[in-house]
Design an enzyme around this catalytic site. Structure first.
Site, PDB file in Angstrom:
ATOM      1  CB  CYS A 338      -0.992   0.028   1.147  1.00 34.33           C
ATOM      2  SG  CYS A 338      -1.290  -1.520   1.968  1.00 34.33           S
ATOM      3  NE  ARG A 367       2.564  -8.696   5.862  1.00 33.92           N
ATOM      4  CZ  ARG A 367       1.278  -8.759   5.561  1.00 33.92           C
ATOM      5  NH1 ARG A 367       0.502  -9.578   6.226  1.00 33.92           N
ATOM      6  NH2 ARG A 367       0.784  -8.009   4.602  1.00 33.92           N
ATOM      7  CG  ASP A 387      -2.157  -5.472  -2.463  1.00 32.38           C
ATOM      8  OD1 ASP A 387      -3.358  -5.353  -2.189  1.00 32.38           O
ATOM      9  OD2 ASP A 387      -1.237  -5.073  -1.731  1.00 32.38           O
ATOM     10  CG  HIS A 389      -3.783  -0.398  -2.656  1.00 32.02           C
ATOM     11  ND1 HIS A 389      -2.601  -1.030  -2.963  1.00 32.02           N
ATOM     12  CD2 HIS A 389      -4.123  -0.796  -1.399  1.00 32.02           C
ATOM     13  CE1 HIS A 389      -2.232  -1.759  -1.927  1.00 32.02           C
ATOM     14  NE2 HIS A 389      -3.127  -1.642  -0.971  1.00 32.02           N
ATOM     15  CE  LYS A 473     -11.519  -7.423   8.647  1.00 30.53           C
ATOM     16  NZ  LYS A 473     -10.361  -8.245   8.864  1.00 30.53           N
ATOM     17  CG  HIS A 519      -6.154  -1.836   1.555  1.00 28.84           C
ATOM     18  ND1 HIS A 519      -4.807  -1.610   1.612  1.00 28.84           N
ATOM     19  CD2 HIS A 519      -6.716  -0.905   2.348  1.00 28.84           C
ATOM     20  CE1 HIS A 519      -4.570  -0.588   2.417  1.00 28.84           C
ATOM     21  NE2 HIS A 519      -5.714  -0.145   2.870  1.00 28.84           N
TER      22      HIS A 519
END
Ligand SMILES: [Zn+2]
Ligand SMILES: [Zn+2]
Length: 651
Positions: A338, A367, A387, A389, A473, A519
């Site tokens: 993002c 991560r 992904d 946006h 969400k 997102h």
């Protein structure tokens, strides 16, 4: 008398002090047999707890999460009671219900281990305690008495837990000679449990702290019917066969190397084939929906993630900053795409006429996960999100939600995930100060999500208080062929990042406005999705995705040349084929390639070579006889098209 209100709104009067079990009995004896716990004004309680005043009551059965929870939690106590009898001096940690069954962390004492070979004896003891129909009795106890009671038995793990509790809130549950520190709720007695199985054991640090003693975690499961246990064990067997780590190795899709590092998947050629087909499919859909594909680097300055807030979230517990030879430069592996996309948005002044701006990237993020937590492709340290946006005005949120839902439905349908559920996560209306963004925008976005679901005829569970602090969400959960639930796609509204990055657009009024960011990731991550797909299909991918769609089996070496000509011809139709030219009997070749889950086996010998034909054997052993090569290629190409095009035609 007190008034009891049922979920359907009906009201009945009962004597003060009536129990959930008595209420169930008053309705029907059958219900009384099925009910496991009771919800009183939203709190789950024992069936035997007296209800003292007017209340809203829901009788909880196996089908209700809370009912099952009480059942499995009681089963954890039952297992502990059995262990206490079999292993005198054993100490207990915690023993909760989990999604499938329960566990108990125990310390069997110096030099004592509990192995798989011991499980049948534990199960047998549990069955004896079930047959004894022991009452499970709740008691309030003062902190002082609780400490005294558990100290006397040298249960120092329990004493540690009691010390952290407030006096006046402590309860115990007792059955037979076993007493546990516990909030409950529990079943009225042990006889509710009909079928038991200890599943496995593992090491677990007390309170998850590796500096504390390591306990033995025993996992078990129980059911109200023997048949249900049998079915569950059969499902576990099937799940083992479908384990994506096993199939991934057999089909040579991906590998891990300790030299590269744990949790960092290596995509092999066949796995990459599969993954790229999925990516291409989504890219094609996204083009139709006016997305712009972008590419951003795998690292970024630490300051970028300080601005985005990701450093505060991931910084301490994830990969640490990298330092360059030049002083003062600090980079981080990107934990999210993002922030990079926000900077793409900021590369130019934006006008309302450009919105919605949809930036998509198959972006790899990193991560840190503890090595013990890593699991095949589902828990990794580096993964690629599908992904995107979407930057839009507050008024465009609903329209964009509808479009993203369309994309998700197209994908689920094309991949045969017929069975899915959705959850809408909204903010906690009593705690509005916890969330960033104006009331007006929140209400608008929440309404947009709820309405979008309604318009699409999507049944979604609405959960208050589950929204992130930065926006509401919608999450999608698919059920795979074994009925297991996997969380996949997600759509998330965000008011926070536009604020942090000071994103703006010039409105029709010539004033500056802040865009909303959405997102979304229909697959979630490519790694996780491929893992789920492998387990859902047991490696029998739909034809359009199969890394190898056809294998040519020459009946003898004499026909190898013709076999290679067949591959060449199929390639012209974009069909992925190869030759099994090993010097083996054709029967053996058929068996081996069937194990590799190849959709089409094409057998070629003298007759086929003469007639420019192939003998077709479809997956599952269906012989389709001899077919002209050209005809076969055309039909297969059509079959592939028909699997993906109807989806694309809906756009
Ligand atoms: Zn308990
Ligand atoms: Zn994002």
């Amino acid at each position: 008398m007190i008034r009891i209100t049922f979920p359907d709104g009906s009201v009945r009067e009962y004597e003060k002090g009536v129990t959930g079990l008595e209420i169930a009995q008053s309705i029907s004896p059958r219900l009384a047999q099925e009910v496991l716990a009771v919800s009183v004004n939203g709190e789950t309680c024992d069936l035997t707890r007296p209800i003292e005043e007017d209340a809203a009551v829901k009788l909880l059965k196996w089908e209700d999460e809370e009912g099952k929870h009480a059942y499995w939690h009681s089963s954890a106590h039952l297992m502990a009671e059995a262990l206490q009898e079999l292993y005198p001096g054993i100490k207990f940690g915690i023993g909760p219900a989990i999604e499938n069954g329960f566990y108990y962390d125990v310390d069997p004492g110096e030099g004592v281990t509990i192995k798989e070979a011991d499980f049948p004896a534990i199960e047998k003891k549990m069955m004896e305690l079930i047959a004894a129909r022991e009452e499970i009795v709740r008691a309030n106890i003062s902190k002082k008495d609780a400490i005294a009671m558990f100290s006397e038995r040298d249960e120092h793990y329990k004493v540690e837990l009691i010390n952290e509790l407030e006096d006046g809130t402590i309860t115990t549950y007792t059955q037979g000679a076993f007493t546990d520190l516990c909030r409950g709720p529990h079943l009225p007695n042990t006889s509710y449990i009909k079928a038991v199985k200890i599943l496995s054991s593992a090491g677990a640090y007390w309170r998850g702290d590796e500096k504390r003693p390591q306990l033995t975690r025993l996992y078990g499961i129980t059911f109200p019917k023997k048949k249900m246990l049998d079915e569950y064990l059969q499902m576990l067997e099937e799940a083992k066969k479908r384990d994506h780590r096993k199939i991934g190795k057999e089909l040579q899709l991906f590998a891990f190397s300790q030299t590269v590092g744990a949790g960092l998947p290596l995509w092999l050629p066949k796995g990459t084939q599969l993954r790229m087909r999925l990516e291409d499919f989504l890219k094609k859909i996204q083009r139709a929906f006016d997305y712009d594909q972008v590419i951003t680097p795998h690292i970024g300055l630490k300051q970028l993630y300080v601005t985005s807030g990701h450093y505060a979230k991931y910084g301490k517990d994830s990969f640490q900053p990298m330092h360059t030879p030049e002083e003062g430069e600090e980079f981080l592996l990107k934990p999210m795409n993002c922030p990079h996309h926000c900077e793409i948005y900021k590369a130019f002044p934006r006008s309302y006429k450009e919105l919605p701006l949809r930036l998509a990237e198959f972006g790899t993020v990193y991560r840190y996960e503890q090595s013990g937590e890593l699991h095949g492709l589902t828990r990794v340290r580096g993964f690629t999100q599908d992904d995107a946006h979407i930057f839009c005005t507050p008024d465009q949120v609903k329209e964009e939600f509808l479009k993203v839902m369309d994309i998700i439905f197209i994908i689920f349908r094309a991949l045969d995930f017929e069975n899915f559920e959705a959850q809408i996560s909204l903010r906690d209306p009593d705690n509005k100060e916890k969330y960033i963004g104006t009331d007006e925008n929140w209400e608008k976005a929440e309404r947009a999500i709820v309405e979008a679901c309604k318009e699409k005829g999507l049944k979604a569970k609405v959960v208050l208080g589950e929204a992130a602090f930065y926006g509401p969400k919608l999450d999608f959960m698919v059920k795979d062929a074994l009925g297991r639930r996997w969380q996949l796609g997600t759509i998330q509204v965000d008011y926070n990042l536009p604020e942090r990055f000071e994103l703006e657009y010039t409105g029709a009024d010539n004033q500056k406005h802040r865009p909303v960011m959405i997102h979304r990731a229909p697959f979630g991550s490519m790694e996780r999705f491929v893992a789920v797909l492998i387990e859902h299909t047991a490696g029998r991918f739909p034809l359009w995705l199969a890394p190898t769609q056809a294998v040519i089996l020459p009946v003898s070496e004499k026909f190898n040349d013709y076999a290679y000509r067949v591959v060449k011809e199929l390639k012209r139709f974009d069909i992925r084929a190869e030759v099994d030219d090993r010097n083996e009997k054709v029967g053996r070749k058929i068996r081996d390639n069937e194990l590799k889950r190849i959709p089409y086996l094409l057998i070629v010998g003298e007759k086929e070579a003469e007639n420019e034909a192939v003998s077709v054997r479809k997956q599952g052993g269906i012989d389709q006889g001899s077919v002209k090569l050209r005809t076969f290629a055309e039909e297969m190409a059509r079959e592939v098209e028909e699997m993906t095009n109807p989806a694309l035609d809906q756009i």
